[in-house]
Design an enzyme around this catalytic site. Structure first.
Site, short mmCIF file in Angstrom:
data_model
loop_
_atom_site.label_atom_id
_atom_site.label_comp_id
_atom_site.label_asym_id
_atom_site.label_seq_id
_atom_site.Cartn_x
_atom_site.Cartn_y
_atom_site.Cartn_z
CB VAL A 1 -0.91 0.03 1.24
CG1 VAL A 1 -1.78 1.30 1.22
CG2 VAL A 1 -1.79 -1.20 1.31
CB ILE B 1 3.52 6.25 1.62
CG1 ILE B 1 3.52 7.27 0.50
CG2 ILE B 1 2.92 6.85 2.88
CD1 ILE B 1 2.14 7.66 0.05
CE LYS C 1 -2.16 0.04 -4.04
NZ LYS C 1 -1.73 1.12 -4.95
#
Length: 430
Positions: free
Chosen positions: A133, A137, A206
């Site tokens: 996901v 990040i 996600k």
């Protein structure tokens, strides 16, 4: 560094991400070993085609098409094949043999995560999936570890770079969806078959992962409501801009409180955001995830949501973390689904909506349309009417109502003789 033995790393897949993982392991092995406390030995790279062209030149002797044998001799298996099979079988075999697993495969984790986590818990192994996901990040570990003592209320974000690029181009350059998609494909943001992106499947996978983690509850992929961006038109973009808003494809995972107990909602669909909202400022193919927790308040995670080197960073972060566990000892941490909250039906989710209609341009039509909203207990907050040649354009904004009531209104509107067509339905977030 202590004298711990080398850890045998099997890499499955040498695409844009896999090739970068292999390169970094080979080029920066000494630095990674110092962080781990043991050498990381890349023992092989499982591929489908030995002669395929790759972004990085890899040692031929490391490539193999015998993925099962490669997995059988590994301490850690890094899976970057994508898809469900053979990835699922290979990872279950690896876990059964006591190996740890690192994967970036969101479709696999969304569909078979509980099965993989149970297999890992049985033998004291670990499954890490930060790269599944948000690319580079860090969001999985913050939810899993940093916020483990807090109560997450909402996770909302742009988790698909391709659709964000397309919608951003429609707003900033006036591109049509088709032209923006063509540009995204030419730049490598979109696959030759973009269905998984533009129809929302990628973002829904996600959302499944994020909701399960945030609320300590198994959220099956089938329970995630999904809408893509193929219904977004130039007129919808222009309407949003006239009211100072921006359209984004957003994944929303919420804890819904109620008298009968808390429930979980997970959904993916386009929304209209005020231009001042943090997610409205996320441009090009970037991702951003907004987390609201009871004690921590609002947190935002922003960065590259895709790309070989960027995603490889997240994969290697997981690999280093898992390798350290080998050196320090101790079992892997099991996935937490202790809350086991109920999943709220999409029809019961609350939202504000904006509906665009083309109706007959004659007296009494507005009252008739408003009456349909009232019949289904939906309150109209705003109305704008633009007269035309025999037809009129209506834009109606609603107060908060359940999705089920809005669906009933849409059905009634579609059957009404004065409503020529429903031009748009968009949810509003403030």
């Amino acid at each position: 560094m202590n004298s711990y033995r080398s850890l045998r790393i099997a890499l499955l897949g040498a695409g844009s991400v896999g090739a970068q993982v292999a390169r970094i392991l080979l080029e920066h092995g000494d630095e990674l070993a110092a962080r781990v406390g043991a050498p990381l030995e890349l023992v092989g790279i499982g591929v489908r085609d030995l002669d395929a062209k790759r972004d990085v030149e890899l040692p031929r002797e490391l490539l193999t098409t015998d993925l099962a044998t490669l997995v059988a001799g590994a301490d850690v298996v890094v899976e970057l094949l994508g898809g469900i099979e053979p990835a699922r079988t290979l990872l279950l075999d690896a876990l059964a043999a006591g190996a740890d697993v690192v994967t970036a495969n969101k479709a696999l984790v969304a569909a078979h995560g509980p099965e993989l986590f149970q297999a890992a818990e049985t033998v004291g192994a670990q499954v890490a999936y930060e790269a599944a996901v948000g690319g580079a990040i860090p969001i999985i570990r913050p939810l899993e570890q940093s916020l483990a003592g807090d109560r997450v209320l909402r996770v909302m974000g742009i988790v698909n770079g391709t659709t964000n690029f397309i919608l951003d181009r429609m707003h900033t350059e006036g591109s049509t969806l088709e032209d923006a998609l063509a540009t995204a494909t030419a730049l490598g943001y979109a696959e030759a078959d973009p269905t998984a992106d533009i129809e929302g499947y990628d973002a829904a996978s996600k959302a499944t992962i994020l909701a399960s983690l945030a609320f300590h509850t198994e959220v099956p992929a089938a329970c995630v409501h999904r809408e893509g961006i193929t219904g977004v038109t130039d007129a919808m973009v222009q309407q949003a801009e006239r009211t100072g808003r921006v359209l984004k494809l957003v994944a929303i995972c919420e804890r819904l409180e109620g008298d009968a107990g808390d429930r979980v909602s997970a959904r993916v669909h386009p929304v209209s955001l005020p231009s001042t909202h943090p997610l409205a400022a996320v441009h090009e193919a970037k991702n951003a995830i907004f987390v609201t927790a009871e004690a921590a308040g609002d947190l935002m995670f922003y960065g590259a949501g895709a790309g070989g080197p960027e995603t490889a960073s997240a994969v290697l972060g997981d690999l280093v973390s898992i390798a350290r566990r080998h050196v320090l000892g101790g079992p892997g941490g099991p996935a937490s689904t202790h809350a086991d909250l109920a999943i709220a039906p999409f029809d019961e989710v609350l939202a504000r909506h904006e509906l665009g209609l083309t109706v007959a341009d004659r007296p009494g039509v507005l009252a008739a349309v408003a009456g349909l909203f009232a019949e289904h207990d939906v309150s109209v907050e705003s109305v704008r009417q633009d007269p035309g040649d025999g037809s009129a354009s209506l834009v109606l904004g609603t107060h908060t109502a359940t999705e089920g009531r809005i669906a009933a209104v849409l059905e009634a509107l579609a059957a009404h003789t004065d409503v020529e067509r429903i031009d748009s339905v968009i949810r509003l977030i403030d």
